[in-house]
Design a protein around this motif. Structure first.
Motif, PDB file in Angstrom:
ATOM      1  N   SER A 159       0.893  -1.271  -0.063  1.00 44.22           N
ATOM      2  CA  SER A 159      -0.211   0.017  -0.091  1.00 44.22           C
ATOM      3  C   SER A 159       0.858   1.364   0.065  1.00 44.22           C
ATOM      4  O   SER A 159       0.626   2.155  -0.718  1.00 44.22           O
ATOM      5  CB  SER A 159      -0.975  -0.107   1.057  1.00 44.22           C
ATOM      6  N   LEU A 160       1.973   1.082   0.766  1.00 39.97           N
ATOM      7  CA  LEU A 160       2.671   2.498   0.695  1.00 39.97           C
ATOM      8  C   LEU A 160       3.389   2.712  -0.494  1.00 39.97           C
ATOM      9  O   LEU A 160       3.323   3.817  -0.828  1.00 39.97           O
ATOM     10  CB  LEU A 160       3.788   2.289   1.847  1.00 39.97           C
ATOM     11  N   ASN A 182      11.931   3.951   6.930  1.00 38.36           N
ATOM     12  CA  ASN A 182      10.938   3.122   8.012  1.00 38.36           C
ATOM     13  C   ASN A 182      11.421   1.812   8.637  1.00 38.36           C
ATOM     14  O   ASN A 182      11.070   1.421   9.276  1.00 38.36           O
ATOM     15  CB  ASN A 182       9.520   3.065   7.270  1.00 38.36           C
TER      16      ASN A 182
ATOM     17  N   PHE B  81      -6.690   4.389   0.312  1.00 43.70           N
ATOM     18  CA  PHE B  81      -6.575   2.984   0.475  1.00 43.70           C
ATOM     19  C   PHE B  81      -7.524   2.663   1.586  1.00 43.70           C
ATOM     20  O   PHE B  81      -7.576   3.590   2.443  1.00 43.70           O
ATOM     21  CB  PHE B  81      -5.316   2.549   0.697  1.00 43.70           C
ATOM     22  N   SER B  83      -6.400   0.847   3.967  1.00 42.96           N
ATOM     23  CA  SER B  83      -5.440   0.977   5.046  1.00 42.96           C
ATOM     24  C   SER B  83      -4.867   2.251   5.313  1.00 42.96           C
ATOM     25  O   SER B  83      -3.803   2.209   6.077  1.00 42.96           O
ATOM     26  CB  SER B  83      -4.334  -0.059   4.805  1.00 42.96           C
ATOM     27  N   ALA B  85      -2.428   4.145   4.535  1.00 49.36           N
ATOM     28  CA  ALA B  85      -1.076   4.155   3.693  1.00 49.36           C
ATOM     29  C   ALA B  85      -0.544   5.256   3.780  1.00 49.36           C
ATOM     30  O   ALA B  85       0.203   5.549   3.078  1.00 49.36           O
ATOM     31  CB  ALA B  85      -1.433   3.584   2.178  1.00 49.36           C
ATOM     32  N   LEU B  86      -0.612   6.096   4.888  1.00 46.98           N
ATOM     33  CA  LEU B  86       0.297   7.127   5.173  1.00 46.98           C
ATOM     34  C   LEU B  86       1.481   6.651   5.533  1.00 46.98           C
ATOM     35  O   LEU B  86       1.813   5.757   6.009  1.00 46.98           O
ATOM     36  CB  LEU B  86      -0.502   7.834   6.476  1.00 46.98           C
ATOM     37  N   PHE B  87       2.415   7.721   5.066  1.00 47.78           N
ATOM     38  CA  PHE B  87       3.908   7.345   5.005  1.00 47.78           C
ATOM     39  C   PHE B  87       4.436   7.572   6.473  1.00 47.78           C
ATOM     40  O   PHE B  87       4.348   8.837   7.281  1.00 47.78           O
ATOM     41  CB  PHE B  87       4.636   8.262   4.464  1.00 47.78           C
ATOM     42  N   PRO B  88       4.546   6.472   7.388  1.00 46.32           N
ATOM     43  CA  PRO B  88       4.787   6.707   8.950  1.00 46.32           C
ATOM     44  C   PRO B  88       6.032   7.627   9.386  1.00 46.32           C
ATOM     45  O   PRO B  88       5.943   8.122  10.510  1.00 46.32           O
ATOM     46  CB  PRO B  88       5.063   5.330   9.326  1.00 46.32           C
TER      47      PRO B  88
END
Lengths: 260, 344
Positions: A159-160, A182, B81, B83, B85-88
């Protein structure tokens, strides 16, 4: 009753690990007859060869980490993203260096890249350094791959990636700006192990005849009495110190990423 | 000329064909939902529009440009999305600004746009936070802002509300619709939740086994289902086996009761169907026995047995009237327009 046993195990384990270390430290201080002194340390630290070989190994270790990250992060990422069925195969391949002795690898290198081969890497110092670097990266592979793969497992890699792609990002940016930051914690733990392996590595460096720290320790150990003990303590301290620094760096970055 | 055209899209994975010749034209600014059970191919179609899957055959045309073979990062689409899907590793503001940064938008302009987007989603003060510091609903709003920031041509939403709890789901879907109308952005929304699809769409595509069973407005889908599947999937439906008595005048018999449909039928057996709110208790009609009564506030839901099966009927609450008791024998009927004829 249970508590007694766990204390006993702890004490026994502590003795097992600490006694040799204490013995070595104690011995390294006894160079002057009848009293404790730091003479052995002075002798080691003033040796130009110590400084040369140790910095050579540190540089090699850092390069190994960089090479390892460059190889492992994109590979592990790609396997998770596109070739999940190949994961067991890749994992098996990365474990091979644990099974194949370093001496086999290095003899293979020497046969393949000797001065009469198509690619005579052993003909020059820089060529041999490159070969040694590749050897080190191979040795570190199992640790690096496992660490990074575990790190990736905490992310929703697909997803990312798709989110980044839909926003216009290309592969370099996705891996460099999103995936690597990450899994930095995981990369760091892989890096610690790589560093520790490379600093003390003997076989490859000795057989490729490079001035690394491992062969130097062996040389000193064969010729002196007190200095090797001092050297061992120094190496031990410096290695732990380096690991501490890396831990600190990853903590500083790590404040941006919460522990899961 | 439609803005987004899907021209006979097909997709197979190995030997399994998951999407069969899918055609759709979406107007600029239209909100279209893909509705269907899991495995119906709705997400696969969406992913082909996004470029994450390559169609086995067919074309995707956005604004006159054939993008069938274009890579996802060249399509200028926004995607949200399930989920989030943010960039952590990036802050909320950095997440929202990511697409702009990739697009080479200068820093000052980028900051302005990020502020504008955060205000649009109603989270103007959270730019400095990290995704893990936000609730699920907030994260999904940030994901929406991130998708909209680079001014995409089409917005794709892949079950964006499925991971949220019921209350937030309703408020967020209304917010999505408001923002969509405010920006006039062409949107495709994938969901398996019929209420969601009915409440916010301009048009709904009901998908079943890789094909579009029906494409129409929410009212058309609900009131005039084109296929048996659509009738059964969207809303609750009571079915009755019927025997056609007079095909020309549309008279049928159900459980011994004659029903006039005032529309011609073909001779033989058909299945009649009625929504719970179309059925009512009357003097004459299909004999039934009340088996259960649920009081839902504004609505009373009655369960009744007709022949061997159970039917459901809804009626508005009437403060003065008593609820029917279980065991009571009644007759059920519906106005002619309330009857759907299936399997004709």
């Amino acid at each position: 009753m249970k508590r007694v046993w766990s204390w006993a195990a702890l004490i026994l384990g502590g003795l097992y690990f600490l006694l040799p270390l204490i013995g070595t430290i104690e011995f390294s201080l006894r160079m002057r007859r009848g009293e404790y002194s730091l003479d052995a340390y002075r002798s080691v630290l003033s040796d130009a060869n110590f400084r040369a070989t140790f910095s050579y190994s540190v540089v090699m270790a850092l390069l190994t980490i960089v090479l390892g990250v460059l190889i492992v992060v994109p590979t592990a990422y790609w396997v998770r993203l596109r070739l999940p069925r190949l994961r067991p195969v890749i994992e098996f391949i990365t474990l091979l260096p644990l099974v194949i002795p370093a001496i086999v690898v290095v003899f293979g290198y020497i046969r393949l890249y000797n001065t009469s081969s198509v690619l005579p890497l052993t003909g020059t110092a820089s060529g041999t350094n490159l070969l040694l670097l590749c050897g080190y990266a191979t040795l570190a592979l199992p640790y690096m791959y496992r660490a990074v793969d575990t790190g990736l497992s905490t992310l929703d890699v697909r997803s990312l990636t798709e989110a980044a792609q839909s926003l216009g990002a290309g592969w370099t940016r996705i891996i460099g700006r999103l995936i690597l930051p990450n899994v930095l914690g995981a990369v760091m733990s892989g890096a610690f192990l790589s560093f520790a392996i490379v600093i003390g590595e003997f076989t490859m460096a000795a057989l490729l005849n490079r001035p690394a720290f491992g062969p130097y320790m062996q040389l000193l150990g064969a010729n002196r009495a007190y200095e090797p003990a001092a050297l061992a303590v120094i190496a031990f301290a410096v290695t732990w110190g380096c690991m501490g620094v890396m831990q600190l760096i990853s903590r500083l970055f790590g404040t941006r990423i919460p522990a899961k | 000329m439609s803005f987004l055209t899907l021209d006979h899209l097909q997709k197979s994975f190995g030997t399994t064909r998951v999407v069969h010749g899918f055609d759709l034209s979406v107007e600029k600014g239209e909100f279209v939902s893909f509705l269907g059970p899991s495995g119906c191919g709705k997400t696969t179609v969406l992913r082909m529009v996004a470029g994450f899957e390559t169609p086995s055959a067919g074309r995707v045309v956005i604004d006159g440009q054939d993008v069938t073979r274009a890579r996802p990062n060249q399509r200028r689409i926004g995607m949200v999305f399930q989920s989030y899907a943010l960039f952590p590793n990036l802050t909320v503001a950095e997440n929202v600004g990511f697409g702009l940064k990739v697009g080479g938008v200068p820093r000052a302009e980028r900051a302005g746009r990020v502020t504008e987007m955060l205000e649009l989603i109603g989270l103007p003060d959270l730019g400095g936070r990290y995704p893990w510091q936000l609730s699920g609903g907030q994260q999904q709003r940030v994901a929406l802002a991130r998708a909209l920031a680079p001014r995409p041509r089409v917005l794709l939403l892949d079950e964006p509300l499925s991971a949220l709890d019921a209350k937030i789901r309703v408020s967020l879907r209304n917010q999505i619709r408001e923002i969509q109308q405010q920006l006039g952005i062409t949107t495709i929304f994938v969901t398996h939740d019929q209420e969601e699809a009915l409440s916010i769409s301009d048009r709904i595509v009901v998908m079943h086994k890789g094909v579009a069973d029906q494409i129409g407005t929410p009212a058309q889908i609900y009131n005039q289902p084109a296929t048996d599947f659509v009738a059964g999937f969207v809303g609750t439906l009571n079915r009755f086996a019927a025997e056609v008595l007079d095909p020309a005048r549309g008279i049928v018999r159900v459980e011994g009761a004659e029903i006039a449909l005032d529309r011609p039928l073909s001779l033989g057996g058909v299945t009649l169907a009625a929504r719970p709110e179309s059925l009512r208790i009357a003097e004459h009609g299909i004999p039934a026995e009340i088996t259960g009564v649920e009081f839902l506030g504004s609505v009373q839901r009655l369960r009744a047995r007709v022949g061997g099966q159970e039917v459901v009927l809804d009626r508005f609450n009437e403060p003065g009237a008593a609820l029917p008791q279980p065991g009571v024998r009644v007759h059920l009927t519906a106005p002619p327009s309330g009857w759907l004829v299936l399997g004709e």
